[in-house]
Design an enzyme around this catalytic site. Sequence first.
Site, PDB file in Angstrom:
ATOM      1  N   LYS A 253       0.721  -1.232   0.076  1.00  0.00           N
ATOM      2  CA  LYS A 253      -0.032   0.000   0.039  1.00  0.00           C
ATOM      3  C   LYS A 253       0.869   1.154   0.119  1.00  0.00           C
ATOM      4  CE  LYS A 253      -3.208   2.491   3.212  1.00  0.00           C
ATOM      5  NZ  LYS A 253      -4.057   2.160   4.158  1.00  0.00           N
TER       6      LYS A 253
ATOM      7  N   LYS B 203      -2.514  -1.562  -3.205  1.00  0.00           N
ATOM      8  CA  LYS B 203      -3.571  -0.752  -2.834  1.00  0.00           C
ATOM      9  C   LYS B 203      -2.923   0.930  -2.598  1.00  0.00           C
ATOM     10  CE  LYS B 203      -6.237   0.699   1.279  1.00  0.00           C
ATOM     11  NZ  LYS B 203      -6.704   0.315   2.766  1.00  0.00           N
TER      12      LYS B 203
END
Length: 261
Positions: free
Chosen positions: A189, A220
């Site tokens: 992420k 992400k």
Amino acid sequence: MSPSNEHWTPLVTAKIAEVLADVPFSVPPSEFSSITSPDSKFALAIDHTLLKPDATPAQIDELCDQAIRYKFKSCCVNGTNVTQVSRRLQGSGSLTCAVIGFPLGAGATAAKAFEAKDAVQNGAQEIDMVLNIGALKNGNYALVHADILAVVEAAGTTVKVILETVFLSDEEKIAASFLAAEAGATFVKTCTGFSGGGATAADVLLMRKSVAYKPAVKVKASAGIRSFEKCLEMFKSGAERIGTSSGAAIVESVQVAAESY
């Protein structure tokens, strides 16, 4: 037990060289890259987020109600709110996501592992953890790997590792992505949103390229994503999940625009 730094350093060095080599890379196709509107498929990519330190129970309930209304993938909250969110979302299809070591990532590994286990026991179904940024920048790859591995093992569920890309060079982003993938993370992420900056298409693409050798590991994009157009940019760069506090606003603004056309 995580291998030593002597084990990791040559592997990380080789991965950096591989990713930065001037070799064409095509982003693997994603079910989200062809989305043209914030529809039900779009909702499945959204981690609806409220991580402000002054968030009240009423605001957390509103977050959950929006996730239920728009069928977002999850609600992402601080550990103190996990039980409330888990109960509110029960039976809705939306997941409860908890952040760990947030937002600095500098806590002790044992504390992060305990925090992850406690969150899962309280109803969290996904975990977003911040890696040890200082250890990464110091080249202590063994500690970075061990830190992530401890959380992955304690959680026993989906773990997304936040790199905090605003602090990292491209080489460090590659190293972090590689170590997260090797430790069993499900996602890498971009950012917490608490340190300035935000997700960029270039960072998402670099992270996707770094974990492409493990197709099950995804990216992400999070921080600074406040429009449908920005979401599309992230999807086309390789993201398969979006973290945003603007999920409801994105859906509502597009719906209003469509109705007033």
